[in-house]
Design a protein around this motif. Structure first.
Motif, mmCIF file in Angstrom:
data_model
loop_
_atom_site.group_PDB
_atom_site.id
_atom_site.type_symbol
_atom_site.label_atom_id
_atom_site.label_comp_id
_atom_site.label_asym_id
_atom_site.label_seq_id
_atom_site.Cartn_x
_atom_site.Cartn_y
_atom_site.Cartn_z
ATOM 1 N N GLU A 27 35.145 61.031 -125.083
ATOM 2 C CA GLU A 27 33.891 61.069 -125.834
ATOM 3 C C GLU A 27 32.688 61.099 -124.912
ATOM 4 O O GLU A 27 31.674 61.728 -125.220
ATOM 5 N N ARG A 28 32.803 60.427 -123.765
ATOM 6 C CA ARG A 28 31.679 60.379 -122.826
ATOM 7 C C ARG A 28 31.682 61.559 -121.875
ATOM 8 O O ARG A 28 30.641 62.139 -121.579
ATOM 9 N N ASP A 29 32.886 61.901 -121.383
ATOM 10 C CA ASP A 29 32.996 62.968 -120.385
ATOM 11 C C ASP A 29 34.373 63.591 -120.544
ATOM 12 O O ASP A 29 35.375 63.029 -120.082
ATOM 13 N N SER A 30 34.427 64.752 -121.192
ATOM 14 C CA SER A 30 35.722 65.366 -121.488
ATOM 15 C C SER A 30 36.469 65.731 -120.210
ATOM 16 O O SER A 30 37.695 65.622 -120.136
ATOM 17 N N ALA A 31 35.760 66.148 -119.172
ATOM 18 C CA ALA A 31 36.420 66.525 -117.915
ATOM 19 C C ALA A 31 37.051 65.306 -117.240
ATOM 20 O O ALA A 31 38.164 65.380 -116.705
ATOM 21 N N GLU A 32 36.362 64.174 -117.278
ATOM 22 C CA GLU A 32 36.916 62.953 -116.687
ATOM 23 C C GLU A 32 38.157 62.503 -117.448
ATOM 24 O O GLU A 32 39.155 62.067 -116.859
ATOM 25 N N GLY A 33 38.104 62.602 -118.778
ATOM 26 C CA GLY A 33 39.273 62.232 -119.560
ATOM 27 C C GLY A 33 40.459 63.132 -119.275
ATOM 28 O O GLY A 33 41.603 62.667 -119.176
ATOM 29 N N LEU A 34 40.214 64.423 -119.125
ATOM 30 C CA LEU A 34 41.298 65.347 -118.811
ATOM 31 C C LEU A 34 41.880 65.049 -117.427
ATOM 32 O O LEU A 34 43.101 65.115 -117.235
ATOM 33 N N ALA A 35 41.028 64.701 -116.473
ATOM 34 C CA ALA A 35 41.515 64.356 -115.135
ATOM 35 C C ALA A 35 42.404 63.117 -115.186
ATOM 36 O O ALA A 35 43.423 63.033 -114.480
ATOM 37 N N LEU A 36 42.033 62.152 -116.015
ATOM 38 C CA LEU A 36 42.857 60.959 -116.168
ATOM 39 C C LEU A 36 44.230 61.321 -116.727
ATOM 40 O O LEU A 36 45.261 60.827 -116.259
ATOM 41 N N LEU A 37 44.251 62.191 -117.734
ATOM 42 C CA LEU A 37 45.520 62.605 -118.322
ATOM 43 C C LEU A 37 46.373 63.373 -117.321
ATOM 44 O O LEU A 37 47.591 63.180 -117.232
ATOM 45 N N ARG A 38 45.751 64.214 -116.542
ATOM 46 C CA ARG A 38 46.490 64.995 -115.544
ATOM 47 C C ARG A 38 47.173 64.088 -114.511
ATOM 48 O O ARG A 38 48.256 64.399 -114.010
ATOM 49 N N SER A 39 46.530 62.962 -114.196
ATOM 50 C CA SER A 39 47.000 62.128 -113.090
ATOM 51 C C SER A 39 48.383 61.561 -113.336
ATOM 52 O O SER A 39 49.108 61.258 -112.383
#
Length: 594
Positions: free
Chosen positions: A265-277
């Motif tokens: 919700e705050r930063d879609s790119a940061e959330g996607l990076a977390l999921l990728r990790s």
């Protein structure tokens, strides 16, 4: 003989085989011969206060363990008698219960105090205003109601009382719209209701606010609330990179979904990076749920990750990735599906007039499967039609204007389709219009409400009209369904009515009531219209209650009517009027100046 023995309380540490008469153990202050003295129940005492020899011999034997007593109780003393029980020869069941009582006292005496847990972090402050007193009482009444969905259920008479459980969703939506917060005392019941009914969760959790999420962190039964993200511990951790990373790697699944949602919700790119990790280490079912959480903030930035997910080991993960990519009109997958679709559909001008010709795929190759096309059709469906439908459904609707001579959606839908492919092609366009939320295509595919050919005919609408209606503006939906009811009555309008906004627009509500009145006057079976009547209770404008009052009278039964139908209709309209008035009272109680 099966017995139920007292279950010992949970202890900080098991005392093992220790018993009161062990050296170094306090004998306690109980009465002589009681459990604290170590004397066995029923033991005899010799003259002078000394134990008889057989009692001393019995006392020297160790007591049976709790597990041994429990096994004997579960299986019955006739099948397994616990050894070392005094009086077992006379009454083994009584001896077993006596021994269990002694063992319970012994275990309680050996209780070790647990280590004190840290106090919970206080809940975040909720600045929203509290509910007015009358609305607070109404919420308590609605949450305590035990009537299931639809009233009493089954095929019996429901009587004239409103179904309170069916009014709870509307009350929650209205209270949330006013910006109130739930009373603290009502939060447990509110969370229990949301746990039992998923349709209540969005508004119930919004009303519960930060204190509801705080409670959900303390009770595993309410973990579902944490998946909403928001303001719980996961929401707070999302603002702190180290805390978010720790919760993502070590938290429960619900907490992980919540922190991922909050970061997205705050930063879609940061959330996607977390999921990728951690993606490669996740279980298939978890990968599916995490992938589904990307829907809300889906953008072109997610496309590379979703393209990689098309090669996932799990078929469900691949299908979900393909669905998400197909929802991005500019994605590479949408382009590939569009290219395949237009190779199957073309405009033929060689006949009397233009028409659409279809050449469905002859095979489903590996590239199609990778892009989400299911190879095996459902039972009764041809392979080529199945593959064609999936291609057209996933293709961007914008490609058809250029492919079919620059025509608008309405003109394309009006074109004849050769070789009986029209039903398959139009059905696929319907699914595409719903998936892509394209109102122009939905309007074209719906067309005007179909006319009934004769009194015994049925309405025929392409695709799923209720889903197509959901794409249109509220006023347009209500007008279309009103015309449909005028032409076809209520027998085929139930799902269409469910797609209309609440409360129903006045013309739609009037059309529904008029159709119900016609059925009432004809003496039709009222239970045939119970579904529509239930919708009317929830969806009619409460201001219509007074106008419906005359319909609560028992009508005269026509000669060819159903016996006793008049009484049922009277009850049904009394319940409808009572429910509308109750809804009006609910809304008035929620007014800020109530």
């Amino acid at each position: 003989m099966a017995l139920t023995t007292p279950r010992p309380p949970a202890t900080g540490a098991d005392t093992g085989s220790a018993h009161p008469e062990e050296p170094g153990r306090s004998a306690g202050s109980g009465p002589p011969g009681g459990p604290a003295s170590g004397r066995r129940p029923g033991a005899r005492t010799a003259p002078g206060g000394r134990d008889a020899p057989e009692v001393r011999e019995s006392r020297d034997r160790p007591l049976p363990s709790w597990e041994e007593l429990l096994s004997a109780a579960l299986l019955g003393t006739d099948r397994r008698a616990a050894s070392r029980l005094d009086g077992a020869g006379d009454d083994p069941a009584r001896a077993l219960l006596d021994a269990a009582a002694v063992e319970t006292v012994r275990r309680r005496a050996g209780l070790r105090p647990p280590t004190a847990a840290p106090r919970p972090v206080p809940a975040q402050h909720d600045p929203r205003p509290p509910l007015p007193a009358a609305a607070r009482d109404r919420l308590t009444m609605l949450l305590s109601d035990r009537v299931g969905a639809g009233g009493s259920g089954g095929g019996g008479r429901r009587g004239t009382a409103p179904a309170l459980a069916e009014l709870l969703p509307q009350w929650l939506a209205a209270a949330t719209a006013h910006g109130y917060r739930a009373p603290d005392a009502a939060l447990p019941a509110l969370l229990d209701a949301a746990r039992a009914r998923t349709d209540l969760r969005p508004d119930a959790l919004a009303l519960a606010g930060p204190r509801g999420l705080w409670l959900a962190e303390l009770n595993p039964d309410w973990r579902f609330a944490l998946r909403s993200g928001g303001r719980g511990a996961a929401g707070r951790a999302a603002d702190e990179p180290e805390a978010a990373r720790r919760l993502w790697e070590e938290g429960l699944f619900a907490e992980r979904v919540a922190v991922l949602t909050s970061i997205r919700e705050r930063d879609s790119a940061e959330g996607l990076a977390l999921l990728r990790s951690t993606w490669a280490k996740e279980r298939a079912e978890d990968r599916l749920m995490f992938l589904d959480s990307l829907r809300e903030r889906l953008s072109a930035d997610d496309e590379p990750f979703l393209e990689q997910a098309l090669a996932d080991r799990s078929r469900n993960v691949r299908a979900t990735a393909a669905e998400l990519l197909a929802g991005l009109p500019g994605s590479a997958l949408a382009g590939r599906m569009g290219a395949r679709a237009i190779s199957c559909v073309a405009l033929d001008r060689t006949g009397v007039g233009p028409r659409v010709v279809v050449e469905a795929p002859h095979e489903c190759d590996a590239a199609m499967e990778r892009d989400g096309v299911a190879r095996k059709p459902p039972s009764g469906r041809g392979e080529r039609a199945w593959w064609l439908g999936q291609l057209v459904e996933a293709a961007p609707l914008g490609i058809w204007t250029e492919r079919l001579g620059g025509r608008a959606p309405g003109e394309i839908v009006a074109l004849p389709v050769a070789d009986d492919w029209q039903a398959d092609l139009h059905a696929a366009w319907c699914r595409a219009a719903v998936r892509q939320r394209d109102a122009d295509w939905a309007r074209a595919l719906l067309g005007p409400p179909p006319e009934r050919a004769d009194a015994g005919g049925t309405a025929s609408v392409v695709g799923d009209p209720a889903k197509l209606l959901s794409v249109l503006p509220h006023e347009e939906r209500a007008a279309w369904v009103t015309r449909f009811i005028a032409a076809h009555g209520l027998s085929e309008a139930f799902q269409l009515l469910g797609a209309c906004a609440v409360p129903w627009a006045e013309p739609l509500g009037r059309a529904v009531v008029d159709a119900l009145d016609i059925a009432r006057e004809a003496g039709s079976y009222p239970w045939s219209f119970s579904g529509v009547m239930g919708l009317a209770e929830r969806c009619l404008d409460p201001a219509q209650a007074d106008r419906l009052e005359p319909l609560t009278a028992i009508p005269e039964e026509p000669p060819d009517g159903s016996p006793g139908a008049g009484g049922y209709w009277s009850e049904a309209f009394q319940r409808l009027v009572g429910t509308l008035r109750l809804r009006a009272a609910m809304y008035a109680e929620l007014a800020p100046d109530a």
